[in-house]
Design an enzyme around this catalytic site. Structure first.
Site, short mmCIF file in Angstrom:
data_model
loop_
_atom_site.label_atom_id
_atom_site.label_comp_id
_atom_site.label_asym_id
_atom_site.label_seq_id
_atom_site.Cartn_x
_atom_site.Cartn_y
_atom_site.Cartn_z
N ASP A 26 0.75 -1.16 -0.01
CA ASP A 26 -0.05 -0.10 0.07
C ASP A 26 0.90 1.27 0.12
OD1 ASP A 26 -2.44 -1.56 0.18
OD2 ASP A 26 -2.22 -1.54 2.20
N HIS A 56 7.33 22.38 -8.05
CA HIS A 56 8.79 22.45 -7.77
C HIS A 56 9.66 23.34 -8.63
CE1 HIS A 56 7.66 18.81 -5.04
NE2 HIS A 56 7.27 18.35 -6.24
#
Length: 557
Positions: free
Chosen positions: A46, A365
């Site tokens: 997960d 970014h």
């Protein structure tokens, strides 16, 4: 003179999982506590979180966890750290509220309450240092950088950032505060490197908002927008575009609903009108051209959710003829193959794909110019590039050298490397335990390389099960071997293979029963070894071989 130690436990030579330790004297400051999503080879996993062994060993020194923003790569692993070590958590109001959602949703930490809300005016005094903050621009409000002031100079961590001169007030960078920290003197800078290879100017959020609106208003059918749940800025742009285009918005998934409700409550997200958002049951009342579905997927990752929609495995929404799938997240290079596969699935299902990066260079970014500006404002003596794979760390190191930082003052680290400042000089002094802890359901760290290897083999070559029942006292086989296989060969077309395998197992068991030094482990290993050799010779495949030996004791009547 303070003894300073910097240890990245996650976030270097990888995407995500940001977790940096700064040790000043006898106090430890934990900067971010993020997760990353699994790679293709990590089947069934997960999420991936840092190994907190170093923090557990030094838990009495930890002053707190300081969060830079509310994305999963900064806050996602917090519940798992707090389960081990109960320490104060510091962050801006929105970041803390999003962190609380994660922590409350994890049963072992649902009662944790030691949160502290800070802003850029906050200064916190500790024994040998003072922690303060500065506003940065990212795709979520209240993103901050963190500065730890010591007698040797400031230790600065930027978190995720870019510079956008047209940013709205909620997202603006505080340039004067950055210059002030630089003038105080920066000993070492830990700066985000995610976009260090790009010299292309990224689009401003105003340009992105216009692009989103143009895409939404000119499409005649239903629109499914794929976004990251915690990208508040993108969600705002989508809501605004839907409102102007007279569409209703359907939110899919509990994660997204929680994030949106939290952001609205804190006035970080504005609903253009109260009736804009409808639930899935109300979709039937509207024509396709009146609907926009905002999809983020489980834990905020939208791409796999799109695959489920395309293959008609989604719990409520399937892609249909005439749908526009608008991907408003910019995937990393590592995700490009998955995105290409997803686009193919969408087209086969009758939809059309458009990505936000088709016409614009989109990123939360900073590009090379932004990174150099950050370094010029802060003027660090030493530099540690963080947040990114090796190639972007190296590119960032080259940028630092361009602006005058000598290579001997630049440290490209691996997770677990220890960088220390002693006697007026910073150097790498050793390593500590650091790596990946895999989360699979409720299991934390119980999945290792052997399990992943077996999962990989199962996914590629299937499983081959040989079941036989024996009476060891009478040294005979009670029930002849039965062969079962899944994902290996089509049984009806491979009867000879099955028959020969059963005969081989029978021969091995008979020989073992006649051996006076009978051992269960040796019997099973012999079956595995000989079947493995035979099956590979016949098929060039290597299934997982599972011998099941049952023993009965027949009583005389």
């Amino acid at each position: 003179m303070s003894h300073i130690k910097i240890v990245p436990l996650g976030g270097v030579r990888e995407n995500g999982k940001n977790n940096y330790v700064v040790e000043v004297g006898q106090e430890i400051f934990v900067l971010d506590c993020g997760l990353k999503y699994p790679e293709d080879s990590q089947l069934g996993i997960d999420m991936v979180i840092p190994d907190f062994s170093y923090l557990d060993e030094n838990k009495d020194k930890i002053a707190g966890v300081f969060l830079s923003h509310g994305h999963a790569d900064a806050i996602g692993a917090l519940p798992y750290l707090l389960e081990k070590i109960s320490v104060p958590v510091f962050g801006t109001e929105l970041t803390i509220e999003l962190a609380k959602l994660n922590v409350k949703n994890y049963p072992p930490t649902k009662n944790f309450k030691d949160y502290h809300i800070i802003d850029e005016q906050t200064e916190i005094d500790f024994a040998d240092s003072t922690v303060s903050f500065f506003r940065t621009t990212h795709t979520i409000p209240e993103s901050i950088g963190i500065s730890i002031k010591t007698v040797e100079g400031n230790i600065v961590y930027t978190g995720d950032f870019k510079f956008d001169q047209s940013a709205v007030p909620m997202y603006q960078t505080n340039f004067s505060r950055l210059a002030e920290i630089g003038n105080e003197g920066v000993l070492v800078l830990l700066s985000s490197s995610s976009n260090a290879e790009s010299n292309i100017q990224t689009a401003s959020e105003r340009q992105i908002a216009e692009e989103v609106y143009d895409t939404v208003r000119y499409w005649d059918g239903r629109i499914i927008v794929a976004s990251v749940a915690n990208n508040i800025q993108r969600i705002q742009e989508v809501l605004d575009a839907a409102h102007k285009s007279h569409r209703k918005v359907v939110l899919t998934g509990h994660d997204l609903e929680q994030v949106v409700k939290t952001a609205i409550r804190l006035e970080k997200l504005e609903l253009p009108n109260d009736k804009l958002i409808i639930n899935e049951r109300q979709m039937k009342k509207h024509r396709p051209e009146e609907l926009l579905i905002l999809e983020t997927g489980r834990m905020g990752e939208p791409i796999k959710s799109l695959q489920r929609m395309a293959s008609r495995r989604h719990r409520s929404i399937n892609i249909q003829e005439g749908d526009l799938i608008y991907i408003t997240t910019t995937p990393s290079i590592a995700m490009e193959t998955i995105v290409a596969k997803t686009e193919d699935m969408v087209y086969r299902a009758g939809g059309v794909v458009k990505t936000i990066s088709d016409n614009l260079q989109v990123s939360g970014h900073g590009n090379q110019n932004d990174l150099k500006l950050m370094m010029n404002l802060l003027k660090p003596k030493y530099f540690i590039p963080v947040q990114g794979e090796y190639r972007v760390l190296a590119a960032h190191a080259d940028l630092a050298h361009e602006i005058g930082i000598p290579y001997q003052n630049i440290f490209i680290t691996s997770n677990g490397d220890i960088v220390e400042f002693e006697k007026g000089k910073m150097r790498m002094t050793g390593t500590t335990q650091a790596g990946n802890v895999l989360i699979d359901g409720l299991g934390i760290g119980d999945i290792g390389n052997i399990v992943l290897r077996d999962r990989k083999i199962l996914s590629e070559d299937g499983i081959f099960i040989a079941v036989v029942t024996i009476n060891r006292k009478q040294k005979k086989i009670v029930s002849k071997p039965r062969i079962t296989t899944r994902g290996f060969v089509y049984v009806k077309a491979s009867k000879d293979l099955m028959k020969e395998s059963a005969s081989m197992v029978e021969e091995i068991v008979t020989k073992s029963l006649d051996d006076k030094d009978f051992e269960w482990a040796k019997l099973k290993q012999d079956i595995r070894d000989q079947l493995h050799k035979y099956l590979f010779e016949q098929t060039k495949r290597r299934p997982v071989i599972l011998p099941v030996i049952m023993e009965v004791n027949q009583k005389k009547h």
